[in-house]
Design a protein around this motif. Structure first.
Motif, PDB file in Angstrom:
ATOM      1  N   ALA A  90       1.071  -1.202   0.024  1.00 41.98           N
ATOM      2  CA  ALA A  90       0.073   0.025  -0.047  1.00 41.98           C
ATOM      3  C   ALA A  90       0.754   1.219   0.096  1.00 41.98           C
ATOM      4  CB  ALA A  90      -0.809   0.047   1.190  1.00 41.98           C
ATOM      5  N   GLY A  91       2.028   1.186   0.868  1.00 49.08           N
ATOM      6  CA  GLY A  91       3.011   2.223   0.852  1.00 49.08           C
ATOM      7  C   GLY A  91       3.622   2.474  -0.583  1.00 49.08           C
ATOM      8  N   THR A  92       3.741   1.638  -1.408  1.00 50.51           N
ATOM      9  CA  THR A  92       4.405   1.526  -2.551  1.00 50.51           C
ATOM     10  C   THR A  92       3.316   2.259  -3.502  1.00 50.51           C
ATOM     11  OG1 THR A  92       5.667  -0.337  -2.223  1.00 50.51           O
ATOM     12  CG2 THR A  92       5.620   0.326  -4.559  1.00 50.51           C
ATOM     13  N   VAL A  93       2.209   1.839  -3.538  1.00 56.01           N
ATOM     14  CA  VAL A  93       1.150   2.292  -4.319  1.00 56.01           C
ATOM     15  C   VAL A  93       1.070   3.928  -4.033  1.00 56.01           C
ATOM     16  CG1 VAL A  93      -1.412   2.173  -5.001  1.00 56.01           C
ATOM     17  CG2 VAL A  93      -0.205   0.018  -4.753  1.00 56.01           C
ATOM     18  N   ALA A  94       0.849   4.135  -2.915  1.00 57.33           N
ATOM     19  CA  ALA A  94       0.590   5.553  -2.534  1.00 57.33           C
ATOM     20  C   ALA A  94       1.755   6.417  -2.777  1.00 57.33           C
ATOM     21  CB  ALA A  94       0.317   5.628  -0.969  1.00 57.33           C
ATOM     22  N   ALA A  95       2.947   5.961  -2.695  1.00 52.28           N
ATOM     23  CA  ALA A  95       4.345   6.726  -3.051  1.00 52.28           C
ATOM     24  C   ALA A  95       4.042   6.858  -4.707  1.00 52.28           C
ATOM     25  CB  ALA A  95       5.497   5.936  -2.824  1.00 52.28           C
ATOM     26  N   GLN A  96       3.679   5.881  -5.575  1.00 52.97           N
ATOM     27  CA  GLN A  96       3.751   5.990  -6.697  1.00 52.97           C
ATOM     28  C   GLN A  96       2.696   7.035  -7.089  1.00 52.97           C
ATOM     29  OE1 GLN A  96       5.912   4.652  -9.154  1.00 52.97           O
ATOM     30  NE2 GLN A  96       4.357   5.948 -10.752  1.00 52.97           N
ATOM     31  N   ALA A  97       1.640   7.220  -6.583  1.00 53.94           N
ATOM     32  CA  ALA A  97       0.405   7.986  -6.810  1.00 53.94           C
ATOM     33  C   ALA A  97       0.968   9.445  -6.513  1.00 53.94           C
ATOM     34  CB  ALA A  97      -0.857   7.610  -6.077  1.00 53.94           C
ATOM     35  N   GLN A  98       1.776   9.526  -5.582  1.00 50.87           N
ATOM     36  CA  GLN A  98       2.090  10.880  -4.930  1.00 50.87           C
ATOM     37  C   GLN A  98       3.162  11.254  -6.049  1.00 50.87           C
ATOM     38  OE1 GLN A  98       4.476  10.685  -1.499  1.00 50.87           O
ATOM     39  NE2 GLN A  98       4.467  12.875  -1.220  1.00 50.87           N
ATOM     40  N   ALA A  99       4.239  10.380  -6.345  1.00 45.84           N
ATOM     41  CA  ALA A  99       5.300  10.643  -7.396  1.00 45.84           C
ATOM     42  C   ALA A  99       4.536  10.999  -8.661  1.00 45.84           C
ATOM     43  CB  ALA A  99       6.156   9.629  -7.646  1.00 45.84           C
ATOM     44  N   ASP A 100       3.544  10.398  -9.030  1.00 49.62           N
ATOM     45  CA  ASP A 100       2.949  10.872 -10.506  1.00 49.62           C
ATOM     46  C   ASP A 100       2.095  12.225 -10.193  1.00 49.62           C
ATOM     47  OD1 ASP A 100       3.586   8.341 -11.461  1.00 49.62           O
ATOM     48  OD2 ASP A 100       1.691   7.541 -11.377  1.00 49.62           O
ATOM     49  N   ALA A 101       1.553  12.338  -9.232  1.00 50.26           N
ATOM     50  CA  ALA A 101       0.802  13.839  -8.916  1.00 50.26           C
ATOM     51  C   ALA A 101       1.846  14.788  -9.040  1.00 50.26           C
ATOM     52  CB  ALA A 101      -0.154  13.756  -7.816  1.00 50.26           C
ATOM     53  N   LEU A 102       3.202  14.550  -8.326  1.00 49.63           N
ATOM     54  CA  LEU A 102       3.919  15.527  -7.795  1.00 49.63           C
ATOM     55  C   LEU A 102       4.610  15.873  -9.398  1.00 49.63           C
ATOM     56  CD1 LEU A 102       5.983  17.461  -6.106  1.00 49.63           C
ATOM     57  CD2 LEU A 102       7.378  15.468  -6.116  1.00 49.63           C
ATOM     58  N   ARG A 103       4.960  14.766 -10.262  1.00 55.45           N
ATOM     59  CA  ARG A 103       5.539  14.901 -11.399  1.00 55.45           C
ATOM     60  C   ARG A 103       4.494  15.873 -12.211  1.00 55.45           C
ATOM     61  NH1 ARG A 103       7.606  10.222 -11.766  1.00 55.45           N
ATOM     62  NH2 ARG A 103       5.694   9.341 -12.274  1.00 55.45           N
ATOM     63  N   LEU A 104       3.348  15.571 -12.210  1.00 57.27           N
ATOM     64  CA  LEU A 104       2.241  16.458 -13.091  1.00 57.27           C
ATOM     65  C   LEU A 104       2.289  17.998 -12.437  1.00 57.27           C
ATOM     66  CD1 LEU A 104       0.043  16.113 -15.254  1.00 57.27           C
ATOM     67  CD2 LEU A 104      -1.737  15.692 -13.277  1.00 57.27           C
ATOM     68  N   PHE A 105       2.374  18.058 -11.152  1.00 56.50           N
ATOM     69  CA  PHE A 105       2.461  19.525 -10.449  1.00 56.50           C
ATOM     70  C   PHE A 105       3.711  20.169 -10.927  1.00 56.50           C
ATOM     71  CE2 PHE A 105       3.846  22.234  -7.028  1.00 56.50           C
ATOM     72  CZ  PHE A 105       2.727  23.167  -7.069  1.00 56.50           C
ATOM     73  N   GLU A 106       4.754  19.433 -10.908  1.00 55.12           N
ATOM     74  CA  GLU A 106       5.948  20.161 -11.544  1.00 55.12           C
ATOM     75  C   GLU A 106       6.004  20.453 -12.933  1.00 55.12           C
ATOM     76  OE1 GLU A 106       8.927  17.072 -10.635  1.00 55.12           O
ATOM     77  OE2 GLU A 106       9.254  17.978  -8.513  1.00 55.12           O
ATOM     78  N   ALA A 107       5.347  19.513 -13.576  1.00 52.68           N
ATOM     79  CA  ALA A 107       5.341  20.123 -15.197  1.00 52.68           C
ATOM     80  C   ALA A 107       4.357  21.349 -15.284  1.00 52.68           C
ATOM     81  CB  ALA A 107       4.487  18.970 -16.010  1.00 52.68           C
ATOM     82  N   GLY A 108       3.083  21.274 -14.530  1.00 48.16           N
ATOM     83  CA  GLY A 108       2.410  22.620 -14.663  1.00 48.16           C
ATOM     84  C   GLY A 108       3.251  23.817 -13.964  1.00 48.16           C
ATOM     85  N   MET A 109       3.773  23.621 -12.994  1.00 43.77           N
ATOM     86  CA  MET A 109       4.920  24.822 -12.503  1.00 43.77           C
ATOM     87  C   MET A 109       5.731  25.220 -13.494  1.00 43.77           C
ATOM     88  SD  MET A 109       4.165  25.897  -9.756  1.00 43.77           S
ATOM     89  CE  MET A 109       5.461  26.660  -9.037  1.00 43.77           C
ATOM     90  N   SER A 110       6.457  24.368 -14.247  1.00 43.55           N
ATOM     91  CA  SER A 110       7.303  24.592 -15.290  1.00 43.55           C
ATOM     92  C   SER A 110       6.715  25.449 -16.444  1.00 43.55           C
ATOM     93  CB  SER A 110       7.825  23.222 -15.641  1.00 43.55           C
ATOM     94  OG  SER A 110       8.791  23.534 -16.745  1.00 43.55           O
ATOM     95  N   GLN A 111       5.513  24.957 -16.815  1.00 40.95           N
ATOM     96  CA  GLN A 111       4.812  25.767 -18.084  1.00 40.95           C
ATOM     97  C   GLN A 111       4.525  27.032 -17.431  1.00 40.95           C
ATOM     98  OE1 GLN A 111       1.569  23.131 -18.966  1.00 40.95           O
ATOM     99  NE2 GLN A 111       2.842  22.228 -20.955  1.00 40.95           N
ATOM    100  N   TRP A 112       4.097  27.103 -16.256  1.00 40.22           N
ATOM    101  CA  TRP A 112       3.666  28.557 -15.759  1.00 40.22           C
ATOM    102  C   TRP A 112       4.859  29.353 -15.779  1.00 40.22           C
ATOM    103  CZ3 TRP A 112       5.106  30.860 -11.054  1.00 40.22           C
ATOM    104  CH2 TRP A 112       4.318  32.051 -10.682  1.00 40.22           C
ATOM    105  N   LEU A 113       6.051  28.852 -14.959  1.00 38.08           N
ATOM    106  CA  LEU A 113       7.266  29.876 -14.974  1.00 38.08           C
ATOM    107  C   LEU A 113       7.764  29.875 -16.404  1.00 38.08           C
ATOM    108  CD1 LEU A 113       9.298  27.922 -12.525  1.00 38.08           C
ATOM    109  CD2 LEU A 113       8.307  30.061 -12.292  1.00 38.08           C
TER     110      LEU A 113
END
Length: 193
Positions: A90-113
């Motif tokens: 469950a921790g692995t699944v949650a960490a993967q979901a968190q990493a995916d969400a963070l990667r998406l957020f970082e891509a949005g931040m990069s586009q915004w910057l």
């Protein structure tokens, strides 16, 4: 600066399409995580039910109290191992979901910057004489904020990974120690008879 309504509409449309794609990607990741957790729960529940049935049958077949005590003591470790495996997965699944969400957020931040930097460059081109210093200062602020965010993100990811590794190692060591002590207790009960 002269921006036509068509250019503004086109930029808005492109931004909206990117955001819709990001939301679709995020929802796919979320559904995948839910699917993995559901399968994990079903498989763990099935395994525990099978072990409970086997334990109940063995307990019903036990003719001596000592055998029943041995069964009870011997059943502790497998249940804890299932719990540890469940939490790890469950921790692995949650960490993967968190990493995916963070990667998406970082891509949005990069586009915004990138949009902010582009806007600053357009301002610099059309700004009156003498305002280049202010535009340069804004660009420095944006660059420094971006660098700071990257540093904090990397440090948080490293700290999370390190903590998880230590927790997994401690849990594994505790399970092995419990397994040894359970085996020793069962051997002691057998030798006492």
């Amino acid at each position: 600066m002269n921006v036509s309504p068509e250019k503004m509409l086109s930029a808005f449309r492109n931004t909206a399409e990117v955001r819709i794609h990001e939301l679709a990607t995020a929802s796919d990741g979320l559904l995948s995580g839910v699917e993995h957790l559901t399968a994990l729960n079903l498989n763990t529940g099935r395994a525990l039910l099978d072990e409970t049935i086997a334990f109940t049958q063995a307990a019903a077949a036990a003719r001596e109290p000592r055998t029943l005590v041995e069964l009870q003591i011997g059943s502790i470790t497998p249940v804890l191992r299932h719990g540890h495996a469940w939490f790890t997965t469950a921790g692995t699944v949650a960490a993967q979901a968190q990493a995916d969400a963070l990667r998406l957020f970082e891509a949005g931040m990069s586009q915004w910057l990138q949009g902010v930097i582009l806007t600053l460059e357009l301002l610099n081109r059309s700004a009156p004489a003498g305002s280049a210093l202010a535009v340069h200062a804004l660009r420095s602020v944006v660059a420094n904020a971006s660098t700071a965010y990257d540093g904090v993100t990397r440090a948080a990811a490293h700290a999370s990974s390190t903590a998880r590794t230590h927790v997994d190692q401690a849990a594994s060591a505790a399970l092995e120690a419990l397994d040894r002590s359970t085996s020793a207790t069962v051997s002691l009960i057998r030798s006492a008879a």
